[in-house]
Write an enzyme that holds these catalytic residues in place. Structure first.
Site, PDB file in Angstrom:
ATOM      1  CG  HIS A  74      -2.541  -3.135   9.341  1.00 21.01           C
ATOM      2  ND1 HIS A  74      -2.658  -1.838   8.882  1.00 21.01           N
ATOM      3  CD2 HIS A  74      -2.142  -3.869   8.267  1.00 21.01           C
ATOM      4  CE1 HIS A  74      -2.333  -1.791   7.600  1.00 21.01           C
ATOM      5  NE2 HIS A  74      -2.014  -3.013   7.205  1.00 21.01           N
ATOM      6  N   GLY A  97       0.851  -1.191   0.000  1.00 19.88           N
ATOM      7  CA  GLY A  97       0.000   0.000   0.000  1.00 19.88           C
ATOM      8  C   GLY A  97       0.887   1.242   0.000  1.00 19.88           C
ATOM      9  CD  GLU A 135      -4.539   0.328  10.733  1.00 18.40           C
ATOM     10  OE1 GLU A 135      -3.306   0.178  10.650  1.00 18.40           O
ATOM     11  OE2 GLU A 135      -5.327  -0.189   9.954  1.00 18.40           O
ATOM     12  NE  ARG A 163      -2.900   1.015   3.853  1.00 16.33           N
ATOM     13  CZ  ARG A 163      -2.208  -0.125   3.750  1.00 16.33           C
ATOM     14  NH1 ARG A 163      -2.771  -1.272   4.079  1.00 16.33           N
ATOM     15  NH2 ARG A 163      -0.966  -0.117   3.346  1.00 16.33           N
TER      16      ARG A 163
END
Ligand code: NDP
Ligand code: DGY
Length: 322
Positions: A287, A78, A268, A239
């Site tokens: 995550h 990402g 996060e 995401r």
């Protein structure tokens, strides 16, 4: 070739850099993210930057780095944390880590889907807290994949790897959405390209595996959840910002959808008093999609090799074309 590494990374990656002739490494050697001020100071005068998805690399960082910065290598696939316009303007090359984490992330996506639809964390908790009194015909029932319709938002590398793993569970139909049909990839699963609204309406399981872009930000919102079936399960391993979390909370709390599994959130880490954490029908992971030892090691080595290739003016193993 002075470089700044923004975190403690697997040793194999750092070794690649330290064994490269002429590479002078400065590192934020901690498990915790580099504080902004340390990032700005650390990057100053550097030629290369090896960063993570938790580092926001924007104009301020690029200005602090100065004109000598030639390469940014992110240890992630990402790249929504990188201000690509600003980076491109300065002619800086970018490396990233596609492919090597696809299997691990797809595996985690399937694990999360099964945990959410078969209520695994909730059931395991019942064993510990005495809620398990006897075998009951209607207790702890969930939803299975056999005969189901699975909708994949973003049939990219990870989306396809998820579909490949789900197919043997007896999925009847795959739907997908994206910027355009991908007939060749979709053929393997006989997946049908549909608008997002139809995907929401017909899927028993929705799996989000797209990139975060201005177009996908907040894409899973009130309207989207409102179209989903009351029996359907929502999974996000892309995401957090692809989802409007307030709308997801309402949908889960009011029985608009059956359950959700999230590996990614905004922010996060998710604050421990966040309303989503009060719901039994929402499984949240920190995550960990790519978190196998082997994958993280390979990602670190690839990120290091991308950085070195960029510094030497050579083709990178994986360069993001800007
Ligand atoms: P790919 O580039 O292969 O796939 C991204 C997909 O996003 C493409 O299929 C693309 O579709 C789709 N997409 C882009 N725009 C839209 C849109 N408007 N609507 C729907 N789909 C869209 O990347 P990967 O599969 O390798 O990774 C995907 C993402 O997963 C990463 O960007 C990252 O954010 C996340 N990730 C999360 C991990 C975790 O730990 N949870 C681990 C690894 C990755 P199209 O081709 O049609 O444009
Ligand atoms: C990525 O690479 O983008 C993931 O989110 C972490 O591996």
């Amino acid at each position: 070739m002075a470089v700044f590494v923004t975190r403690r990374i697997p040793a194999e990656g750092l070794r690649v850099l330290s064994q490269a002739g002429g590479c002078l490494v400065q590192q934020w050697d901690s498990e915790e993210p580099v504080p902004r001020a340390e990032l700005l100071a650390g990057v100053a005068g550097k030629r290369g930057l090896l960063c993570l998805l938790s580092d926001r690399i924007d104009r301020e960082v690029l200005e602090a780095a100065g004109p000598g910065l030639k390469v940014i290598s992110t240890m992630s696939v990402g790249f929504d944390h990188l201000s690509l316009d600003e980076i491109k303007k300065r002619g800086i090359r970018v490396g990233y880590t596609p492919d090597v984490l696809t299997d691990a992330t797809a595996e985690l996506s399937v694990a999360l889907l099964l945990a959410a639809c078969r209520r695994l964390p909730e059931a395991a908790e019942q064993v510990k807290n005495g809620g398990w009194t006897t075998w009951k015909p209607l207790w702890m029932c969930g939803y299975g994949l056999s005969g189901s319709t699975v909708g994949i938002i973003g049939l990219g590398r990870i989306g396809q790897a998820v579909a490949r793993r789900l197919k043997p569970f007896g999925v009847k139909k795959f739907l997908y959405t994206g910027t355009c049909p991908k007939s060749e990839c979709a053929a393997e699963f006989a997946a049908e390209f549909v608008p997002l609204t139809r995907l929401a309406e017909e899927s028993d399981f929705v799996v989000v595996t797209c990139a975060l872009t201005p177009a996908t930000q907040g894409m899973c919102n009130k309207d989207f959840f409102g179209r989903m079936k009351k029996t359907s399960v929502f999974i996000n391993t892309s995401r957090g910002a692809v989802v409007n979390q307030d709308d997801l909370y309402d949908a889960l709390a009011h029985g608009q959808i059956a359950a959700a599994g999230l590996d990614v959130t905004t922010p996060e880490p998710l604050p421990t008093d966040h309303p989503l954490l009060s719901l039994k029908n929402c499984v949240i992971l920190p995550h960990i999609g790519s978190a196998t030892y082997a994958t993280r090691s390979t990602m670190a080595v690839l990120a290091a090799n991308n950085l070195l290739a960029g510094l030497r003016g050579e083709p990178m193993p994986h360069e993001l074309l800007l």
